[in-house]
Write an enzyme that holds these catalytic residues in place. Sequence first.
Site, PDB file in Angstrom:
ATOM      1  N   CYS A  85     117.275   4.399  15.162  1.00  0.00           N
ATOM      2  CA  CYS A  85     117.517   5.661  14.459  1.00  0.00           C
ATOM      3  C   CYS A  85     118.650   6.450  15.130  1.00  0.00           C
ATOM      4  O   CYS A  85     119.768   5.969  15.171  1.00  0.00           O
ATOM      5  CB  CYS A  85     116.222   6.461  14.314  1.00  0.00           C
ATOM      6  SG  CYS A  85     116.340   7.752  13.048  1.00  0.00           S
ATOM      7  N   HIS A 190     113.382   2.387  11.121  1.00  0.00           N
ATOM      8  CA  HIS A 190     112.429   2.354  12.234  1.00  0.00           C
ATOM      9  C   HIS A 190     111.652   1.038  12.201  1.00  0.00           C
ATOM     10  O   HIS A 190     110.694   0.911  11.433  1.00  0.00           O
ATOM     11  CB  HIS A 190     111.432   3.518  12.109  1.00  0.00           C
ATOM     12  CG  HIS A 190     112.027   4.844  12.422  1.00  0.00           C
ATOM     13  ND1 HIS A 190     112.015   5.383  13.692  1.00  0.00           N
ATOM     14  CD2 HIS A 190     112.674   5.736  11.644  1.00  0.00           C
ATOM     15  CE1 HIS A 190     112.615   6.560  13.678  1.00  0.00           C
ATOM     16  NE2 HIS A 190     113.028   6.802  12.445  1.00  0.00           N
ATOM     17  N   GLU A 192     109.553   0.012  14.251  1.00  0.00           N
ATOM     18  CA  GLU A 192     108.180   0.270  14.717  1.00  0.00           C
ATOM     19  C   GLU A 192     107.297   0.855  13.618  1.00  0.00           C
ATOM     20  O   GLU A 192     106.075   0.925  13.770  1.00  0.00           O
ATOM     21  CB  GLU A 192     108.203   1.188  15.945  1.00  0.00           C
ATOM     22  CG  GLU A 192     108.426   2.652  15.692  1.00  0.00           C
ATOM     23  CD  GLU A 192     109.862   3.078  15.403  1.00  0.00           C
ATOM     24  OE1 GLU A 192     110.094   4.287  15.270  1.00  0.00           O
ATOM     25  OE2 GLU A 192     110.761   2.200  15.302  1.00  0.00           O
TER      26      GLU A 192
END
Length: 208
Positions: A85, A190, A192
Amino acid sequence: MNVTIVDYKSGNISSVINSFKEVAQNKVKIEVTSDLNKIKSSDKVVLPGQGSFKSCIDALNKINGLVETLNVFAINNKKPLLGICVGLQMFADVGYEETETKGLGWISGKVTKIDNQNGKYKLPHIGWNEINIIKDSKILKDIKNKSHMYFVHSYEFLPNNKNAILATTNYSSNHVCAIETENIFGTQFHPEKSDKIGLKIIDNFINL
């Protein structure tokens, strides 16, 4: 092998930490720190980033010697580094969020606000969107083209070197969502927060 997630007090990085630990499963040591010596001795570094370009750069600069340590790690020693990001955006020469702010200057380019076409597109660009893979990369190994990733951003990175672009996503226009130059990797989305596909990207980075 050890992978260090740089904790420079910029936003909540718990999901980054949890997903790396989930993928590593004790086979790889995951350390979360801003300790310069630990970063220097790492095999790989992850640079997360939440908030504005300026707030992240300011937070990096607040830790004495951190920017220099990251420069040596990524530029001089050419060890693998993944920016996520705003972590990716900070690779640029300059960002224009809040005010003009000097970036790390690792990948020449600038970070500017996504053109929302006079309000036609809502900002931030938030949620799932598909990625268009432009070229092969070790971090995109086994990731299918048009896979969906999770995004939260209002600014985009415009690299001068188009060869650095691995993937784009379409929101108002095609913008860069994954890059690679030598040992430096970055994702605007992202991983994750992108379910199993995102964990696969983390796994690919750990296994470089």
